[in-house]
Design a protein around this motif. Sequence first.
Motif, PDB file in Angstrom:
ATOM      1  N   ASP A 102     -38.136   5.921  12.746  1.00 17.44           N
ATOM      2  CA  ASP A 102     -37.190   5.443  11.735  1.00 17.44           C
ATOM      3  C   ASP A 102     -37.910   4.819  10.542  1.00 17.44           C
ATOM      4  O   ASP A 102     -37.659   5.184   9.391  1.00 17.44           O
ATOM      5  CB  ASP A 102     -36.230   4.430  12.370  1.00 17.44           C
ATOM      6  CG  ASP A 102     -35.228   3.889  11.372  1.00 17.44           C
ATOM      7  OD1 ASP A 102     -34.709   4.680  10.550  1.00 17.44           O
ATOM      8  OD2 ASP A 102     -34.950   2.669  11.399  1.00 17.44           O
ATOM      9  N   ASP A 110     -38.761   5.344  18.852  1.00 22.62           N
ATOM     10  CA  ASP A 110     -37.616   5.575  17.957  1.00 22.62           C
ATOM     11  C   ASP A 110     -37.699   4.696  16.714  1.00 22.62           C
ATOM     12  O   ASP A 110     -37.384   5.146  15.604  1.00 22.62           O
ATOM     13  CB  ASP A 110     -36.296   5.310  18.693  1.00 22.62           C
ATOM     14  CG  ASP A 110     -35.978   6.388  19.719  1.00 22.62           C
ATOM     15  OD1 ASP A 110     -36.585   7.476  19.634  1.00 22.62           O
ATOM     16  OD2 ASP A 110     -35.132   6.139  20.601  1.00 22.62           O
ATOM     17  N   ARG A 151     -40.058   7.116   8.130  1.00 23.98           N
ATOM     18  CA  ARG A 151     -39.400   8.205   7.412  1.00 23.98           C
ATOM     19  C   ARG A 151     -39.551   8.022   5.906  1.00 23.98           C
ATOM     20  O   ARG A 151     -39.206   6.984   5.349  1.00 23.98           O
ATOM     21  CB  ARG A 151     -37.919   8.267   7.791  1.00 23.98           C
ATOM     22  CG  ARG A 151     -37.185   9.462   7.200  1.00 23.98           C
ATOM     23  CD  ARG A 151     -35.777   9.580   7.737  1.00 23.98           C
ATOM     24  NE  ARG A 151     -35.778   9.916   9.169  1.00 23.98           N
ATOM     25  CZ  ARG A 151     -35.347   9.103  10.128  1.00 23.98           C
ATOM     26  NH1 ARG A 151     -34.893   7.898   9.824  1.00 23.98           N
ATOM     27  NH2 ARG A 151     -35.381   9.483  11.397  1.00 23.98           N
TER      28      ARG A 151
END
Length: 341
Positions: free
Chosen positions: A19, A15, A22
């Motif tokens: 993040d 995760d 991106r």
Amino acid sequence: MTALRMRARDFLTEDQLVDVRRRVTWKGVALIAHAWALIIGAIALVAWWPNPLTYILAVAIIGSRQLGLAILMHDGAHGCLSADETTNLTLSQWFCAYPIFAETRAYRRYHLQHHARTQQEDDPDLVLSAPFPITKLSYRRKFLRDITGQTGYQQRKAQLLNALGPKDWPRRRRLTHFLEKLGPQCAVNAVMFAVLAAAGIWWAYPLLWLLPLVTWMMVITRIRNIAEHAVVPDSSDPLRNTRTTHANLLERLFIAPYYVNYHLEHHLLFYVPCYNLPKVHRLLSESRHAGAMELQPNYAAVLRLATAKPNSDDRPGQLASSARRARAGAEIGADQNAGGF
């Protein structure tokens, strides 16, 4: 010797990786716009209030933003200015690389070798860090060459000669080669000159664009190169063969724009946009790897490490060797518009 390999998932969770990886186009555009806003503002300041102090301030600001454009070009070389490659390359080429006489695709080919072989014998950027530590006298000479434009002149001269090709080539072939190598860069700079001339300040192009490019940008490019890989503790450890240097507001304004100081984080996760590197640093600082990371509190501390060699070791033979390395570095810089990052 081969550097240790560590996977991204050795550092962050899935995760967290999603993040920080991106890529947001408007953020890349905003950084480019910020660089150009400071450049235009510095030029306007001198045009409105011309005096030695505003001129020196403008040269320092513009030179730092020229390095900033190189840093954003570097992000483009990693595909980080936009998730869309066409947009990414357009932003990187026309608004970052071409104005400073660079080229993203050529830089990308060269630069990825540096990431694959960091601090190893076949690292193309090893010439930038291998000579250190040096003496304070040696660094002083380098600083004087940089700030007086000698380094920048040699780099641009080598770049021009490379673009022209061998003298025994036919004129048409040399012209074609030049246009391939430097055509877009010259076109963009011609437009910049025309805009300034139309505004009645043609003198700003040589004095407030070209001069910072071959003076202050050279000074801080050398400092940046030193901070990133010189005198690191372990050339084979990815946590210690590069360095993150904490930077205060003034250092970020004049020396290390757009998060370039987070170099360790960039090498560990080199497809992370520069604006997410502080987040990566925070996550790593809270992880089990925190104690192993090579960190320095500021750029002054790095320069102290890099100039720790006694002045008594500053011998003529070493000066000749340093000069050869400097020429080699100039050729690398001319071809790839400053290695490292």
